[in-house]
Scaffold this motif. Sequence first.
Motif, short mmCIF file in Angstrom:
data_model
loop_
_atom_site.label_atom_id
_atom_site.label_comp_id
_atom_site.label_asym_id
_atom_site.label_seq_id
_atom_site.Cartn_x
_atom_site.Cartn_y
_atom_site.Cartn_z
N HIS A 69 -22.75 15.10 -19.46
CA HIS A 69 -23.72 14.61 -18.36
C HIS A 69 -24.61 15.67 -18.16
O HIS A 69 -25.88 15.43 -17.92
CB HIS A 69 -22.77 14.37 -17.08
CG HIS A 69 -23.81 14.04 -16.07
ND1 HIS A 69 -24.27 14.67 -15.15
CD2 HIS A 69 -23.93 12.65 -15.76
CE1 HIS A 69 -24.59 13.87 -14.09
NE2 HIS A 69 -24.75 12.58 -14.48
N ASP A 70 -24.33 17.04 -18.12
CA ASP A 70 -25.33 18.09 -18.11
C ASP A 70 -26.57 18.10 -18.94
O ASP A 70 -27.60 18.41 -18.73
CB ASP A 70 -24.68 19.61 -18.29
CG ASP A 70 -23.75 20.00 -17.43
OD1 ASP A 70 -23.72 19.28 -16.21
OD2 ASP A 70 -22.76 20.85 -17.72
N GLU A 71 -26.39 17.56 -20.28
CA GLU A 71 -27.16 17.22 -21.14
C GLU A 71 -28.11 15.99 -21.30
O GLU A 71 -28.80 15.65 -22.12
CB GLU A 71 -26.69 17.56 -22.48
CG GLU A 71 -26.24 19.24 -22.77
CD GLU A 71 -27.29 20.15 -22.67
OE1 GLU A 71 -28.30 19.96 -23.22
OE2 GLU A 71 -27.01 21.41 -22.23
N GLY A 72 -27.43 15.06 -20.31
CA GLY A 72 -28.34 13.84 -20.25
C GLY A 72 -27.62 12.87 -21.22
O GLY A 72 -28.33 11.92 -21.80
N ALA A 73 -26.56 13.29 -21.82
CA ALA A 73 -25.82 12.34 -22.83
C ALA A 73 -24.93 11.57 -22.56
O ALA A 73 -24.32 11.56 -21.57
CB ALA A 73 -25.22 13.42 -23.99
N LEU A 74 -24.76 10.18 -23.24
CA LEU A 74 -23.67 9.46 -22.99
C LEU A 74 -22.35 9.95 -23.22
O LEU A 74 -22.24 10.63 -24.10
CB LEU A 74 -24.02 8.05 -23.78
CG LEU A 74 -25.21 7.24 -23.61
CD1 LEU A 74 -25.43 6.16 -24.64
CD2 LEU A 74 -25.37 7.00 -22.11
N ASN A 75 -21.39 9.54 -22.35
CA ASN A 75 -20.14 9.98 -22.73
C ASN A 75 -19.31 8.88 -22.38
O ASN A 75 -19.45 8.25 -21.34
CB ASN A 75 -19.88 11.14 -22.15
CG ASN A 75 -19.58 11.24 -20.47
OD1 ASN A 75 -18.42 11.09 -20.20
ND2 ASN A 75 -20.60 11.32 -19.95
N VAL A 76 -17.88 8.81 -23.13
CA VAL A 76 -17.02 7.58 -22.89
C VAL A 76 -16.03 8.01 -22.29
O VAL A 76 -15.03 9.38 -22.52
CB VAL A 76 -16.64 7.12 -24.22
CG1 VAL A 76 -15.67 5.80 -24.12
CG2 VAL A 76 -17.73 6.67 -25.02
N GLY A 77 -15.27 7.26 -21.12
CA GLY A 77 -14.07 7.57 -20.43
C GLY A 77 -12.92 6.32 -20.56
O GLY A 77 -13.48 5.08 -20.31
N LEU A 78 -11.93 6.84 -21.12
CA LEU A 78 -10.71 5.68 -21.40
C LEU A 78 -9.72 6.03 -20.44
O LEU A 78 -8.57 6.74 -20.69
CB LEU A 78 -10.24 5.81 -22.64
CG LEU A 78 -11.38 5.70 -23.75
CD1 LEU A 78 -10.88 5.87 -25.32
CD2 LEU A 78 -12.17 4.36 -23.75
N ASN A 79 -9.94 5.55 -19.17
CA ASN A 79 -8.95 5.89 -17.93
C ASN A 79 -7.68 4.87 -18.11
O ASN A 79 -7.59 3.72 -18.88
CB ASN A 79 -9.64 5.71 -16.65
CG ASN A 79 -8.89 6.63 -15.85
OD1 ASN A 79 -7.55 7.06 -15.72
ND2 ASN A 79 -9.79 7.29 -15.03
N ILE A 80 -6.73 5.30 -17.38
CA ILE A 80 -5.46 4.36 -17.60
C ILE A 80 -4.93 4.15 -16.03
O ILE A 80 -4.90 5.07 -15.22
CB ILE A 80 -4.37 5.06 -18.25
CG1 ILE A 80 -3.05 4.29 -18.45
CG2 ILE A 80 -3.98 6.60 -17.67
CD1 ILE A 80 -3.21 3.42 -19.73
N ALA A 81 -4.52 2.91 -15.85
CA ALA A 81 -3.85 2.76 -14.49
C ALA A 81 -2.51 3.23 -14.50
O ALA A 81 -1.44 2.94 -15.37
CB ALA A 81 -3.92 1.02 -14.38
N LEU A 82 -2.20 3.96 -13.32
CA LEU A 82 -1.08 4.71 -12.94
C LEU A 82 -0.54 4.32 -11.83
O LEU A 82 -1.08 3.84 -10.84
CB LEU A 82 -1.20 6.19 -13.19
CG LEU A 82 -1.64 6.78 -14.37
CD1 LEU A 82 -2.00 8.16 -14.67
CD2 LEU A 82 -0.46 6.43 -15.60
N PRO A 83 0.85 4.61 -11.66
CA PRO A 83 1.60 4.45 -10.28
C PRO A 83 0.56 5.05 -8.91
O PRO A 83 0.41 4.37 -8.03
CB PRO A 83 2.85 4.54 -10.38
CG PRO A 83 2.98 4.72 -11.89
CD PRO A 83 2.10 5.01 -12.44
N HIS A 84 0.51 6.40 -9.33
CA HIS A 84 -0.31 7.24 -8.58
C HIS A 84 -1.76 6.98 -8.95
O HIS A 84 -2.08 7.73 -9.88
CB HIS A 84 0.03 8.64 -8.52
CG HIS A 84 1.65 8.78 -8.07
ND1 HIS A 84 1.94 8.47 -6.97
CD2 HIS A 84 2.62 8.91 -8.89
CE1 HIS A 84 3.37 8.66 -6.86
NE2 HIS A 84 3.93 8.87 -7.85
N GLU A 85 -2.46 6.32 -8.41
CA GLU A 85 -3.99 5.82 -8.75
C GLU A 85 -5.00 7.09 -9.16
O GLU A 85 -4.90 7.95 -8.19
CB GLU A 85 -4.60 4.88 -7.71
CG GLU A 85 -5.94 4.36 -8.40
CD GLU A 85 -5.47 3.48 -9.42
OE1 GLU A 85 -6.78 3.17 -10.28
OE2 GLU A 85 -4.71 2.68 -9.65
#
Length: 288
Positions: free
Chosen positions: A158-174
């Motif tokens: 993000h510092d460099e203005g670049a796209l980046n991907v996030g693959l999050n997961i649903a957890l009991p403790h959100e």
Amino acid sequence: MAPHNLNERRLADAWAELQAHADSGQTLEADAYRLAFNDPEFLLRRETRGIRLQLEMLKPDLAQQARGIENTVVVFGSARFRDTEEAQALLAQAQTGGNPQALKKAQALLRNAVYYEQARAFARIVARHSATCAADERLYICTGGGPGIMEAASRGAHDEGALNVGLNIALPHEQSANPYVTPELSFKFHYFALRKMHFMMRAKALVAFPGGFGTLDELFEVITLVQCRKSKPVPIVLFGTDYWKRLLNLDVLVEEGTVSPEDLDLFVYVDDAQSAWDAIGRFYDLKT
């Protein structure tokens, strides 16, 4: 009469119907007349699990295709690490609190803040390199989308203005996605298996920073796939030599004959961001 668009897709506005129920505070109930793809009770049945798996496979894939994301550098690591500034503030707070356990934890956070800073620096290097590449040769940072090392790598891109991907997961403790993931590339999974598949589908390298059970799970998944040739060889970089060698005595596997000596060549150890990038560059003969 106004002409119609020949390619217009005319589906019943099921989403608007569903949203209207939510906005009016109505509880959804089983309804045989509701469109199948607008029926949460139906989609959440045990029998429709296969459909849900397909959807979790397809949605992130199409979104990444649309943004030209074909090659990723996957960064794993602890969700608990913090940047130096926050770790220093937490240590100062613990020093005045008089709780020995809290003090010990805060001291560890400050000690490990170096990994946060190095993950951020590494992602900046990747982003700067990719900014000069042809579109089909660009490398994009991909993380689990959460806090800690994941946040650090997302933040560096993000510092460099670049796209980046996030693959999050649903957890009991959100846990929510960190604020540095590109919003249209921020995905949430229910199934760990599908999330792991997406990590590997576009991965051209894996950089594993110190972490816990989740990091170990993802690391050994990749090592196993490469060892068994179920995945193409990729550079696997273990960041933090002291941490990894204290945690894992992998020479025992060779001594006991459970792996071959050359299997230990599947990964390398590094201790700074530039060395991590250089290891990837050597593997692919990149100009670093």
